[in-house]
Design a protein around this motif. Structure first.
Motif, PDB file in Angstrom:
ATOM      1  N   PHE A  26     -22.699  -7.172  78.416  1.00 47.30           N
ATOM      2  CA  PHE A  26     -22.143  -8.300  77.667  1.00 47.30           C
ATOM      3  C   PHE A  26     -22.504  -8.231  76.197  1.00 47.30           C
ATOM      4  O   PHE A  26     -21.751  -8.703  75.344  1.00 47.30           O
ATOM      5  CB  PHE A  26     -22.630  -9.630  78.255  1.00 47.30           C
ATOM      6  CG  PHE A  26     -21.885 -10.823  77.709  1.00 47.30           C
ATOM      7  CD1 PHE A  26     -20.664 -11.199  78.239  1.00 47.30           C
ATOM      8  CD2 PHE A  26     -22.383 -11.546  76.629  1.00 47.30           C
ATOM      9  CE1 PHE A  26     -19.956 -12.284  77.717  1.00 47.30           C
ATOM     10  CE2 PHE A  26     -21.695 -12.628  76.108  1.00 47.30           C
ATOM     11  CZ  PHE A  26     -20.476 -12.995  76.657  1.00 47.30           C
ATOM     12  N   TRP A  32     -13.720  -8.805  76.666  1.00 45.07           N
ATOM     13  CA  TRP A  32     -14.132  -9.614  77.811  1.00 45.07           C
ATOM     14  C   TRP A  32     -12.959 -10.157  78.631  1.00 45.07           C
ATOM     15  O   TRP A  32     -13.197 -10.781  79.660  1.00 45.07           O
ATOM     16  CB  TRP A  32     -15.117 -10.692  77.405  1.00 45.07           C
ATOM     17  CG  TRP A  32     -14.619 -11.827  76.530  1.00 45.07           C
ATOM     18  CD1 TRP A  32     -13.384 -12.003  76.030  1.00 45.07           C
ATOM     19  CD2 TRP A  32     -15.425 -12.919  76.068  1.00 45.07           C
ATOM     20  NE1 TRP A  32     -13.337 -13.148  75.269  1.00 45.07           N
ATOM     21  CE2 TRP A  32     -14.579 -13.727  75.282  1.00 45.07           C
ATOM     22  CE3 TRP A  32     -16.749 -13.307  76.236  1.00 45.07           C
ATOM     23  CZ2 TRP A  32     -15.035 -14.900  74.666  1.00 45.07           C
ATOM     24  CZ3 TRP A  32     -17.188 -14.469  75.617  1.00 45.07           C
ATOM     25  CH2 TRP A  32     -16.347 -15.252  74.848  1.00 45.07           C
ATOM     26  N   CYS A  40     -17.212 -14.614  82.895  1.00 45.00           N
ATOM     27  CA  CYS A  40     -18.584 -14.677  83.387  1.00 45.00           C
ATOM     28  C   CYS A  40     -19.295 -15.867  82.752  1.00 45.00           C
ATOM     29  O   CYS A  40     -18.778 -16.509  81.828  1.00 45.00           O
ATOM     30  CB  CYS A  40     -19.334 -13.378  83.096  1.00 45.00           C
ATOM     31  SG  CYS A  40     -19.879 -13.168  81.382  1.00 45.00           S
ATOM     32  N   TRP A  42     -21.722 -16.084  80.750  1.00 42.83           N
ATOM     33  CA  TRP A  42     -22.034 -16.010  79.331  1.00 42.83           C
ATOM     34  C   TRP A  42     -20.803 -16.254  78.459  1.00 42.83           C
ATOM     35  O   TRP A  42     -20.921 -16.792  77.360  1.00 42.83           O
ATOM     36  CB  TRP A  42     -22.718 -14.690  78.992  1.00 42.83           C
ATOM     37  CG  TRP A  42     -24.202 -14.849  79.144  1.00 42.83           C
ATOM     38  CD1 TRP A  42     -24.960 -14.522  80.231  1.00 42.83           C
ATOM     39  CD2 TRP A  42     -25.082 -15.447  78.203  1.00 42.83           C
ATOM     40  NE1 TRP A  42     -26.271 -14.880  80.022  1.00 42.83           N
ATOM     41  CE2 TRP A  42     -26.384 -15.448  78.774  1.00 42.83           C
ATOM     42  CE3 TRP A  42     -24.931 -15.989  76.924  1.00 42.83           C
ATOM     43  CZ2 TRP A  42     -27.499 -15.971  78.111  1.00 42.83           C
ATOM     44  CZ3 TRP A  42     -26.044 -16.498  76.259  1.00 42.83           C
ATOM     45  CH2 TRP A  42     -27.301 -16.484  76.855  1.00 42.83           C
ATOM     46  N   ALA A  88     -20.774  -4.547  84.203  1.00 38.85           N
ATOM     47  CA  ALA A  88     -20.350  -5.945  84.267  1.00 38.85           C
ATOM     48  C   ALA A  88     -19.717  -6.216  85.628  1.00 38.85           C
ATOM     49  O   ALA A  88     -18.669  -5.652  85.950  1.00 38.85           O
ATOM     50  CB  ALA A  88     -19.368  -6.242  83.142  1.00 38.85           C
ATOM     51  N   TRP A 128     -27.414 -10.289  83.733  1.00 37.42           N
ATOM     52  CA  TRP A 128     -27.199 -11.708  83.449  1.00 37.42           C
ATOM     53  C   TRP A 128     -25.753 -12.191  83.443  1.00 37.42           C
ATOM     54  O   TRP A 128     -25.522 -13.398  83.379  1.00 37.42           O
ATOM     55  CB  TRP A 128     -27.826 -12.105  82.112  1.00 37.42           C
ATOM     56  CG  TRP A 128     -29.272 -11.785  81.969  1.00 37.42           C
ATOM     57  CD1 TRP A 128     -30.126 -11.284  82.910  1.00 37.42           C
ATOM     58  CD2 TRP A 128     -30.058 -11.959  80.793  1.00 37.42           C
ATOM     59  NE1 TRP A 128     -31.386 -11.129  82.404  1.00 37.42           N
ATOM     60  CE2 TRP A 128     -31.377 -11.527  81.096  1.00 37.42           C
ATOM     61  CE3 TRP A 128     -29.780 -12.430  79.515  1.00 37.42           C
ATOM     62  CZ2 TRP A 128     -32.407 -11.565  80.158  1.00 37.42           C
ATOM     63  CZ3 TRP A 128     -30.808 -12.459  78.590  1.00 37.42           C
ATOM     64  CH2 TRP A 128     -32.108 -12.034  78.911  1.00 37.42           C
ATOM     65  N   ASP A 129     -24.758 -11.283  83.522  1.00 39.24           N
ATOM     66  CA  ASP A 129     -23.366 -11.735  83.362  1.00 39.24           C
ATOM     67  C   ASP A 129     -22.729 -12.043  84.724  1.00 39.24           C
ATOM     68  O   ASP A 129     -21.780 -11.382  85.153  1.00 39.24           O
ATOM     69  CB  ASP A 129     -22.540 -10.726  82.567  1.00 39.24           C
ATOM     70  CG  ASP A 129     -22.763  -9.283  82.986  1.00 39.24           C
ATOM     71  OD1 ASP A 129     -23.555  -9.031  83.913  1.00 39.24           O
ATOM     72  OD2 ASP A 129     -22.141  -8.395  82.372  1.00 39.24           O
ATOM     73  N   TRP A 412     -27.627 -12.824  72.769  1.00 40.38           N
ATOM     74  CA  TRP A 412     -27.597 -14.002  73.643  1.00 40.38           C
ATOM     75  C   TRP A 412     -27.490 -15.294  72.834  1.00 40.38           C
ATOM     76  O   TRP A 412     -26.590 -15.413  72.018  1.00 40.38           O
ATOM     77  CB  TRP A 412     -28.795 -13.969  74.593  1.00 40.38           C
ATOM     78  CG  TRP A 412     -28.865 -12.678  75.364  1.00 40.38           C
ATOM     79  CD1 TRP A 412     -29.811 -11.692  75.251  1.00 40.38           C
ATOM     80  CD2 TRP A 412     -27.916 -12.183  76.343  1.00 40.38           C
ATOM     81  NE1 TRP A 412     -29.544 -10.652  76.094  1.00 40.38           N
ATOM     82  CE2 TRP A 412     -28.388 -10.928  76.782  1.00 40.38           C
ATOM     83  CE3 TRP A 412     -26.740 -12.701  76.904  1.00 40.38           C
ATOM     84  CZ2 TRP A 412     -27.717 -10.165  77.748  1.00 40.38           C
ATOM     85  CZ3 TRP A 412     -26.070 -11.949  77.861  1.00 40.38           C
ATOM     86  CH2 TRP A 412     -26.555 -10.698  78.265  1.00 40.38           C
TER      87      TRP A 412
END
Length: 449
Positions: A26, A32, A40, A42, A88, A128-129, A412
């Motif tokens: 990400f 994206w 996602c 984020w 991802a 984290w995504d 982030w």
């Protein structure tokens, strides 16, 4: 006064020590909504006003999705041994769990180019995504997400078998659980301390459920997890403040490592978060504590704490210490102390260690001479290299080091203001400019032979 030179100690210069750089999907890919990539958490977080510094988003980031070949060539030019990347989840499979071949083909092209350049490929499955549709079903508060993660790991290890040297299930589950569900600083932005232990349990359960598929589908690759660790100390000798420092390290380090390496959670969590208890079913801890081939360690800073007057701690930042652009204290000795401490705590259960992230943010800019003189980063890295050498001298089995990060990227909640890269990125033009740290790393790796 002359600028510092990047000079890793001899203990880290041998042919068996792996030198790499790291990124996350990400933070660099952009694209994206391209080729079927699903939203996602984020992306949702970026589009929530007030969540990201300056209103930045990851929509374009470093445009790595389209510029991956150039970026691999850059790594080859630097001479690194290995590249740690992440895939991802929402780019490679749809909501029904069916593969998205356009997304998979992107990662196959990337991994194949790395192989052509002689660069090892270390792949993190979850950085984290989380796909938004899974968060809509409860995210990591929902036990079912652990099983969906195992399906994702199964798909990826079948599709990418033979292309990966090391698999990492999760990146920094502490951040996902605490920052994502406990204080809301990270996506999905939930802020309820009662959520943190259930979220962590499901993250670690997902890790354990994924390991057999990785082993069965890609037996030639190593398997592990990445934990961020932090040194907690107190400038007060009072017993309650020393206890607070212990509690800091329990929640930051042992909360993750004890279940992985001992098969149970630390009891002190009951003191910290009595209102947060996970539902642990029979067999869960055996699943979580399956043997791994390696442990990835991410280290950035030390935190000074004192007692909060109850069963907890409060951060009490020290004055007159060196800090990075993030405001984090530079404390290399903390890395050595933690690694030596882990060896003492876990003994033979501690697998070989790779430092999978270490680095610092600074306010870097391209100067009039066309170069980026990141002297603080060079000094930071040298001191952390010495700390690693010190830990190795005390018997810690450290196999490699991945610098965070290859290039400046979407940091982030801090957007594009904080620059962690060895390579400077002009986000308007996407021009990459190796900083002094990158050029000196190149010199060291070339001289290593």
């Amino acid at each position: 006064m002359s600028s510092p030179r990047l000079s890793p100690p001899a203990a880290l210069a041998g042919p068996d020590f792996l030198w790499g750089v790291a990124t996350a999907s990400f933070q660099i890919e952009g694209a994206w909504a391209t080729d079927g990539r699903l939203p996602c958490i984020w992306g949702t977080f970026c589009n929530t006003p007030g969540k990201i510094l300056n209103g930045d988003t990851g929509e374009f980031a470093c445009d790595h999705y389209h510029r991956y070949a150039q970026d691999v060539d850059l790594m080859a030019e630097l001479g690194v041994d290995a590249y740690r990347l992440s895939t991802a989840w929402g780019r490679v499979m749809d909501e029904q769990g069916k593969p998205n071949h356009k997304g998979l083909d992107f990662y196959k092209r990337l991994l194949d180019r790395l192989q052509e350049k002689g660069i090892q490929r270390w792949v993190t499955l979850y950085h984290w995504d989380l796909p938004q549709y899974l968060e809509d079903r409860g995210g990591w508060l929902n036990r079912d997400t652990a099983y969906r993660f195992a399906e994702y790991a199964d798909l990826m290890s079948r599709e990418l078998a033979g292309r990966v040297d090391g698999w990492m299930t999760l990146n920094e589950p502490w951040c996902s659980a605490f920052l994502g569900y406990g204080n809301g600083h990270h996506a999905p932005g939930k802020a309820n301390i009662a959520y943190v232990r259930p979220a962590m349990h499901h993250l670690l359960l997902g890790h354990g459920l994924a390991l057999p598929a990785l082993k069965a589908n890609d037996p030639g690759a190593k398997r592990g997890i990445v934990a961020n660790v932090g040194r907690g100390t107190s400038d007060s000798a009072a017993p309650e403040d020393q206890d607070a420092a212990m509690l800091y390290e329990v929640q930051h380090n042992n909360w993750v490592l004890d279940p992985l390496l001992k098969g149970h959670y630390p009891k002190a969590l009951e003191r910290l978060w009595p209102e947060s208890r996970p539902l642990v079913l029979e067999g869960d801890m055996a699943t979580i504590s399956q043997p791994m081939d390696f442990l990835g360690i991410n280290y950035y800073f030390r935190t000074n704490v004192r007692s909060d007057g109850k069963d907890g701690f409060v951060d009490t930042p020290l004055a007159d210490v060196e800090r990075t652009q993030m405001g984090w204290e530079v404390h290399p000795q903390g890395l050595q102390d933690l690694l030596v401490g882990f060896k003492a705590q876990y003994g033979d259960k501690l697998p070989p260690i790779y430092i999978t992230e270490n680095g610092m943010a600074s306010d870097d800019a391209v100067g009039a001479d066309g170069q980026v003189h990141d002297t603080q980063r060079i000094s930071f890295l040298n001191r952390h290299f010495e700390a690693l050498a010190g830990a190795k001298a005390k018997g810690v089995d450290i196999r490699g080091y991945f610098c965070w990060s290859l290039m400046d990227n979407f940091e982030w909640a801090f957007g594009y203001e904080r620059r962690f890269g060895l390579v400077h990125v002009d986000y308007e033009t996407q021009k990459r400019t190796p900083k002094d740290s990158a050029l000196q790393l190149k010199e060291f790796l070339a001289a290593r032979g």
